[in-house]
Design an enzyme around this catalytic site. Structure first.
Site, mmCIF file in Angstrom:
data_model
loop_
_atom_site.group_PDB
_atom_site.id
_atom_site.type_symbol
_atom_site.label_atom_id
_atom_site.label_comp_id
_atom_site.label_asym_id
_atom_site.label_seq_id
_atom_site.Cartn_x
_atom_site.Cartn_y
_atom_site.Cartn_z
ATOM 1 N N LYS A 1 0.843 -1.187 0.000
ATOM 2 C CA LYS A 1 0.000 0.000 0.000
ATOM 3 C C LYS A 1 0.883 1.244 0.000
ATOM 4 O O LYS A 1 1.424 1.646 1.027
ATOM 5 C CB LYS A 1 -0.925 0.051 1.222
ATOM 6 C CG LYS A 1 -1.985 1.131 1.058
ATOM 7 C CD LYS A 1 -2.498 1.718 2.341
ATOM 8 C CE LYS A 1 -1.640 2.780 2.925
ATOM 9 N NZ LYS A 1 -1.480 4.020 2.127
ATOM 10 N N GLY B 1 6.978 4.609 8.307
ATOM 11 C CA GLY B 1 6.152 5.801 8.470
ATOM 12 C C GLY B 1 6.415 6.432 9.820
ATOM 13 O O GLY B 1 7.482 6.234 10.417
ATOM 14 N N GLU C 1 10.427 15.470 15.654
ATOM 15 C CA GLU C 1 10.755 15.279 14.244
ATOM 16 C C GLU C 1 9.915 16.256 13.421
ATOM 17 O O GLU C 1 8.689 16.245 13.493
ATOM 18 C CB GLU C 1 10.452 13.846 13.808
ATOM 19 C CG GLU C 1 10.827 13.621 12.351
ATOM 20 C CD GLU C 1 10.477 12.230 11.849
ATOM 21 O OE1 GLU C 1 9.336 11.782 12.061
ATOM 22 O OE2 GLU C 1 11.353 11.593 11.240
ATOM 23 N N GLU D 1 9.859 0.816 10.658
ATOM 24 C CA GLU D 1 10.903 1.824 10.400
ATOM 25 C C GLU D 1 10.228 3.169 10.602
ATOM 26 O O GLU D 1 9.407 3.593 9.791
ATOM 27 C CB GLU D 1 11.408 1.720 8.949
ATOM 28 C CG GLU D 1 12.122 0.437 8.631
ATOM 29 C CD GLU D 1 13.515 0.350 9.250
ATOM 30 O OE1 GLU D 1 13.949 1.323 9.906
ATOM 31 O OE2 GLU D 1 14.151 -0.701 9.077
ATOM 32 N N CYS E 1 13.805 10.307 7.036
ATOM 33 C CA CYS E 1 13.825 9.756 8.395
ATOM 34 C C CYS E 1 15.222 9.779 9.009
ATOM 35 O O CYS E 1 15.377 9.879 10.208
ATOM 36 C CB CYS E 1 13.287 8.343 8.379
ATOM 37 S SG CYS E 1 14.170 7.292 7.221
HETATM 38 P P1 NAD Z 1 2.549 8.212 8.115
HETATM 39 O O1 NAD Z 1 2.863 7.396 9.303
HETATM 40 O O2 NAD Z 1 1.514 9.243 8.201
HETATM 41 O O3 NAD Z 1 2.131 7.290 6.909
HETATM 42 C C1 NAD Z 1 2.924 6.203 6.485
HETATM 43 C C2 NAD Z 1 2.034 5.202 5.774
HETATM 44 O O4 NAD Z 1 1.112 4.665 6.734
HETATM 45 C C3 NAD Z 1 1.196 5.784 4.644
HETATM 46 O O5 NAD Z 1 1.110 4.843 3.598
HETATM 47 C C4 NAD Z 1 -0.164 5.964 5.304
HETATM 48 O O6 NAD Z 1 -1.222 5.937 4.380
HETATM 49 C C5 NAD Z 1 -0.215 4.774 6.250
HETATM 50 N N1 NAD Z 1 -1.128 4.913 7.388
HETATM 51 C C6 NAD Z 1 -1.580 6.052 7.971
HETATM 52 N N2 NAD Z 1 -2.422 5.763 8.978
HETATM 53 C C7 NAD Z 1 -2.490 4.414 9.055
HETATM 54 C C8 NAD Z 1 -3.186 3.502 9.926
HETATM 55 N N3 NAD Z 1 -3.963 3.927 10.905
HETATM 56 N N4 NAD Z 1 -2.992 2.178 9.726
HETATM 57 C C9 NAD Z 1 -2.183 1.720 8.746
HETATM 58 N N5 NAD Z 1 -1.527 2.533 7.901
HETATM 59 C C10 NAD Z 1 -1.672 3.870 8.058
HETATM 60 O O7 NAD Z 1 3.946 8.819 7.668
HETATM 61 P P2 NAD Z 1 4.218 9.787 6.463
HETATM 62 O O8 NAD Z 1 3.753 11.157 6.851
HETATM 63 O O9 NAD Z 1 3.738 9.200 5.190
HETATM 64 O O10 NAD Z 1 5.806 9.739 6.421
HETATM 65 C C11 NAD Z 1 6.586 10.460 7.282
HETATM 66 C C12 NAD Z 1 7.046 9.633 8.460
HETATM 67 O O11 NAD Z 1 7.657 8.440 8.022
HETATM 68 C C13 NAD Z 1 8.091 10.340 9.271
HETATM 69 O O12 NAD Z 1 7.822 10.191 10.647
HETATM 70 C C14 NAD Z 1 9.376 9.619 8.916
HETATM 71 O O13 NAD Z 1 10.380 9.680 9.872
HETATM 72 C C15 NAD Z 1 8.909 8.256 8.654
HETATM 73 N N6 NAD Z 1 9.848 7.558 7.772
HETATM 74 C C16 NAD Z 1 10.647 6.588 8.302
HETATM 75 C C17 NAD Z 1 11.554 5.929 7.514
HETATM 76 C C18 NAD Z 1 12.448 4.848 8.067
HETATM 77 O O14 NAD Z 1 12.958 4.051 7.298
HETATM 78 N N7 NAD Z 1 12.675 4.773 9.350
HETATM 79 C C19 NAD Z 1 11.646 6.240 6.159
HETATM 80 C C20 NAD Z 1 10.824 7.236 5.655
HETATM 81 C C21 NAD Z 1 9.916 7.873 6.486
#
Ligand code: NAD
Ligand code: MN
Length: 507
Positions: free
Chosen positions: A198, A251, A404, A273, A307
């Site tokens: 997804k 995320g 963050e 992650e 991240c």
């Molecule tokens: P997010 O957590 O809002 O979303 C990430 C994904 O989760 C998206 O596909 C979103 O649609 C999905 N999602 C949202 N709510 C959900 C739920 N209740 N259940 C299941 N899935 C759900 O994050 P974002 O704003 O897309 O990305 C930014 C964040 O991601 C930052 O905190 C960043 O640090 C982190 N990130 C981490 C890494 C890593 O490898 N550690 C890499 C990139 C980004």
């Protein structure tokens, strides 16, 4: 029509793909979403719509998981590891052959500069697949010397097998879409799992394009299913699904916690992650010019939507002013613009909402008394741009030093001649522990400091070294488990121990 695609040339393949109908990819076929709901995909540099996608709901997730299960039990389970290697290598070659289209789609969808898009595709996505393609034939168990139930030594045999965990659900963010897509796909294919991916609804285009390549590579139907959707609908349904064996989530930490709760139903395995707030620690003997460029890259790569970003800069007092001046000098000259413009050094943030979030942090920085050295504004006009911003302050009890931000905002602080433990304690003042870097010419200081930083990854004289072979993942609230490298295969595997005895037990 998008202003950018009129100003800058894009290939006809990219144009044709954008104009297509964008359905869900389930069981090797393009299918309409059950709800009929659609979503406008936006170019964040122009705010123009580039495509309209269909959004998956619970029913579509059910269908995708069923297709993945069918493939897992059927055709895919009969394919040899050698054949999996070949399929993965073929897919890697197809990615390279379609690099320009993938890069243009990524730029239009995510906003990053073209050069970085090309790097994430040719330097990362296809190499990542090749790295894991090599592993497919090297996954094996062990034989273990044992005497179960008292049988004599040599009168039994115990061996382990490494089996694919089953159907994997992958949930990925918008900051590096194709890199995240391949990062979940490659270990799944190498281990013989099937997968439902997804993507973020904000950046689905390269994931959808990949489906055509997956088909062309000859990967059997149902092995890879791609279902863009809203997190609280499609993401939640996938994490809750009783027939999913593992979730690979990238995320935010807040959503990561929700994923764990949803996974409780069938106790599916979870890797996370999550976020970061990584330290960059600079000793007085470091090469100031290298530090300056390194700090810029660490903080502003992907507009700081990264991240691993090094967003807390700690510099020894002797060179603090020099480093701060150097960083501010470059940051204030960085050219913001459309990623398709070769002169662009910094693209827009992903959305209006993300820009508001970042601007609220900048306001908090000012309100809490940090000194604004450069940036701090969002230029007017179209596009979700924020100027690269540098704050300095004397302690970390302020929001911009703790939370963050996921935008181009760097916090800097000086330190004196303390011992390494004291400096490390300051660097470790964070709920996160994803990345970090140490800058010094003294190898003893470099390695000692690296060992004291509580992060999954520390680089010396560079920040966030990434390679498919380097394990990556977070300590503390930055996550669970590791991806990349040999360790990255583990969450996709389960161990089965089998024992046979050759003689009767003595009792
Ligand atoms: P997010 O957590 O809002 O979303 C990430 C994904 O989760 C998206 O596909 C979103 O649609 C999905 N999602 C949202 N709510 C959900 C739920 N209740 N259940 C299941 N899935 C759900 O994050 P974002 O704003 O897309 O990305 C930014 C964040 O991601 C930052 O905190 C960043 O640090 C982190 N990130 C981490 C890494 C890593 O490898 N550690 C890499 C990139 C980004
Ligand atoms: Mn977009």
């Amino acid at each position: 029509m998008n202003a950018a695609t009129e100003t800058f040339a894009i290939s006809s393949a990219t144009r044709q793909f954008l104009e297509r109908k964008h359905q869900l990819f389930i069981g090797g076929k393009w299918q309409n979403a059950q709800s009929g709901e659609t979503f406008a995909v936006i170019d964040p540099a122009t705010e123009a719509r580039i495509a309209t996608i269909q959004l998956a709901n619970e029913l579509d997730i059910d269908a995708a998981v069923a297709a993945a299960r069918k493939a897992f039990k059927g055709e895919w389970s009969k394919i040899s590891s050698h054949q999996r290697t070949r399929l993965m290598l073929k897919l890697a070659d197809l990615i390279d052959a379609n690099m320009q289209t993938l890069a243009e789609l990524e730029v239009l969808d995510n906003g990053l500069p073209m050069m970085l898009a090309q790097y994430t595709i040719a330097g990362y996505a296809s190499e990542f697949l090749r790295y894991y393609a090599g592993w497919a034939t090297k996954i094996h168990g062990e034989t273990i010397p044992v005497s179960p139930m008292g049988v004599a030594n040599g009168e039994s045999l115990t061996y382990t097998r490494r089996e694919p965990v089953g159907v994997v659900g992958a949930i990925i963010p918008w900051n590096a879409p194709i890199a995240m897509f391949v990062l979940k796909l490659a270990p799944a294919l190498a281990t013989g799992c099937t997968i439902v991916i997804k993507p973020s609804e904000l950046t689905p285009m390269t994931a959808l394009f990949m489906c055509d390549l997956i088909k062309q590579a000859g990967i059997p139907d149902g092995v890879v299913n791609v279902v863009p959707g809203i997190g609280t609908v499609a993401g939640e349904a996938l994490t809750r699904h009783e027939d999913v064996n593992k979730i690979a989530f990238t995320g935010s930490t807040a959503v990561g916690k929700k994923v764990v709760e949803s996974a409780l139903g069938n106790l599916k395995k979870v890797t996370l992650e999550l976020g970061g707030k990584s330290p960059v620690v600079v000793f007085p003997d470091a090469d100031v010019q290298a530090v300056t460029m390194g700090a810029i890259r660490a903080a502003f790569f992907l507009q700081g939507q990264n991240c691993m970003a090094g967003t807390r800069l700690f510099v020894h007092k002797d060179i603090f002013d020099q480093v701060i001046q150097g960083v501010a000098g470059i940051a204030s000259q960085m050219k913001l613009g459309h990623g398709l413009d070769p002169a662009t050094q910094l693209g827009p943030l992903i959305s209006a909402q993300q820009r508001e979030r970042v601007m609220a942090y900048i306001k908090a920085g000012k309100d809490e008394g940090a000194e604004l050295v450069c940036g701090g504004e969002a230029p007017g006009g179209k596009g979700f741009f924020v100027k690269p911003t540098l704050f300095t302050h004397s302690h970390q009890n302020i929001k911009i030093a703790r939370e963050e931000i996921f935008g181009p905002v760097l916090y800097a602080q000086s330190f004196g001649d303390s011992d390494l433990e004291t400096i490390a304690a300051e660097a470790n003042k964070s709920i996160y522990g994803l990345s970090g870097s140490v800058w010094t010419k003294d190898i003893a200081v470099g390695h000692k400091m690296a060992s004291l930083i509580d992060s999954g990854q520390v680089s010396i004289n560079c920040h966030a070294a990434v390679d498919p072979a380097i394990p990556f993942g977070g300590n503390k609230m930055s996550g669970w488990g590791r991806e990349f490298g040999k360790e990255g295969l583990e969450p996709y595997l389960k161990t089965k121990a089998t024992t046979v005895i050759f003689s009767q037990p003595p009792f």
